[in-house]
Design an enzyme around this catalytic site. Sequence first.
Site, PDB file in Angstrom:
ATOM      1  N   HIS A 196      49.672  41.436  25.696  1.00  0.00           N
ATOM      2  CA  HIS A 196      48.499  40.689  26.133  1.00  0.00           C
ATOM      3  C   HIS A 196      47.338  41.127  25.225  1.00  0.00           C
ATOM      4  O   HIS A 196      47.312  42.268  24.761  1.00  0.00           O
ATOM      5  CB  HIS A 196      48.237  41.109  27.586  1.00  0.00           C
ATOM      6  CG  HIS A 196      47.218  40.321  28.319  1.00  0.00           C
ATOM      7  ND1 HIS A 196      45.872  40.528  28.165  1.00  0.00           N
ATOM      8  CD2 HIS A 196      47.346  39.335  29.250  1.00  0.00           C
ATOM      9  CE1 HIS A 196      45.208  39.708  28.975  1.00  0.00           C
ATOM     10  NE2 HIS A 196      46.084  38.970  29.642  1.00  0.00           N
ATOM     11  N   ASP A 208      51.571  49.014  30.201  1.00  0.00           N
ATOM     12  CA  ASP A 208      50.763  48.005  30.877  1.00  0.00           C
ATOM     13  C   ASP A 208      51.654  47.341  31.934  1.00  0.00           C
ATOM     14  O   ASP A 208      52.543  46.559  31.600  1.00  0.00           O
ATOM     15  CB  ASP A 208      50.273  46.998  29.833  1.00  0.00           C
ATOM     16  CG  ASP A 208      49.633  45.755  30.450  1.00  0.00           C
ATOM     17  OD1 ASP A 208      49.611  45.627  31.688  1.00  0.00           O
ATOM     18  OD2 ASP A 208      49.166  44.905  29.667  1.00  0.00           O
ATOM     19  N   GLN A 261      51.981  42.962  34.875  1.00  0.00           N
ATOM     20  CA  GLN A 261      52.890  41.874  35.190  1.00  0.00           C
ATOM     21  C   GLN A 261      54.138  42.360  35.929  1.00  0.00           C
ATOM     22  O   GLN A 261      54.891  41.570  36.482  1.00  0.00           O
ATOM     23  CB  GLN A 261      53.297  41.206  33.872  1.00  0.00           C
ATOM     24  CG  GLN A 261      53.636  39.756  33.965  1.00  0.00           C
ATOM     25  CD  GLN A 261      52.548  38.918  34.593  1.00  0.00           C
ATOM     26  OE1 GLN A 261      52.811  38.248  35.578  1.00  0.00           O
ATOM     27  NE2 GLN A 261      51.338  38.955  34.077  1.00  0.00           N
ATOM     28  N   LYS A 274      47.135  40.871  40.856  1.00  0.00           N
ATOM     29  CA  LYS A 274      48.419  40.236  40.560  1.00  0.00           C
ATOM     30  C   LYS A 274      49.462  40.621  41.595  1.00  0.00           C
ATOM     31  O   LYS A 274      50.593  40.165  41.559  1.00  0.00           O
ATOM     32  CB  LYS A 274      48.879  40.624  39.161  1.00  0.00           C
ATOM     33  CG  LYS A 274      47.900  40.085  38.125  1.00  0.00           C
ATOM     34  CD  LYS A 274      48.459  39.909  36.768  1.00  0.00           C
ATOM     35  CE  LYS A 274      47.401  39.257  35.893  1.00  0.00           C
ATOM     36  NZ  LYS A 274      47.581  39.528  34.481  1.00  0.00           N
TER      37      LYS A 274
END
Length: 404
Positions: free
Chosen positions: A121, A198, A201, A224
């Site tokens: 990202h 990260d 997600q 999220k």
Amino acid sequence: MLDIKTIRKDFPILSRQVNGKPLVYFDNAATSQTPQHVIDVIVDYYSSYNANIHRGVHSLSQEATDKYEAARHTIQKHFNAKHSHEIILTSGTTHSINLVANGFSALLNKGDEIIVSALEHHSNIVPWQMLCEKTEAVLKVIPMNQDGELVMAEFEKLLSKNTKLVFVNHISNALGTINPIADIITKAHAFGAAVLIDGAQACPHIRPNVQELDVDFYVTSAHKMCGPTGVGMLYGKEAWLNKLPPYQGGGEMIADVTFEKTTYADLPHKFEAGTPNICGGIAFGAAIDYMNSIGFDQIAAYENELLNYGTEQLLSIEGLKIYGTATHKTSVISFNLNGIHPYDVGTILDKMGVAVRTGHHCTQPIMDFYNIPGTVRASFAFYNTKSEIDALVNGVRKAQMMLS
Ligand SMILES: *Cc1c(COP(=O)(O)O)cnc(C)c1O
């Protein structure tokens, strides 16, 4: 098995209409929806104990502080961190990454190397580029293959004694690829490099165990995973967090201030300058409790069913191509219709009440790799259904008829 009908009742937004049609929400990779349980916690905070934390002697402040610190414990337990002070509450993934990147600018020297992946990202690319400009460290990139998987043999070639840091996402937001992070961490550690994962997600789908992974830093955002926007976390091993300098100066993060010298507070407060998102932090804890009450094993199994069904149904459309066909992936389907711009498909789907994402998904290097301007991305959560996927597929067929 999940009782989807009952679960859907927990999410008031799912019963609304959009453009005269029942909402089909397939933009979960951008942000998830919020269950009533979390909404209630937010309302309760502002209705009954809104106060600043850590500094008041009065009861409301004590209550807010207790609930905020309880949330930190919930987060610690969820990710299996060794200490609660290894959990830094931030405004989200982007803030967490910038905090670490800024800290490393004090630790890197010219010629040191940082490795990122082709699947990142923008929020996990730009801070490192800024860091490299400042420190004259060199940025290297793990390439990807046509399926959207990282080429691990190339990663091994990039590692050297100059490698100081490796930054990879746990799951790609554009393609859904689940990266082999355990392997990446082991290999990076063999060269003495630190690893930041990260997890923005990944956390809606799986429950990472930071001690088992032996990861140095793990970051995520609450919004999220059924929580509110503007709050997230940085997990860091105690030794690393002690080594990094503070990111922002201000209230809460000091031990003693004189004009000659300031000494910093202990972890986690050293990295939590200013009044934090108190309500958000408490609601983040509530969101984690909610997701655990459903169960991550059940969530993963059901979402996999949705992924398989959606993939099969979408591929029955002639001229539709799916980007991201990794063996290990989550419930994200990125696709295009031959000769039709993704934006046009997204606009027609919206008219039918179907919310998808179109564009580059903050991952321009992936789009450049496939030589496309962007994709239509449908991302499923545990509260979605197969009949909603049918609505998507009907919408895509209609868009194809109208646009070709
Ligand atoms: C959403 C996302 C981010 C950015 O999260 P913010 O909440 O906007 O800071 C970073 N990385 C990945 C993989 C994401 O999916």
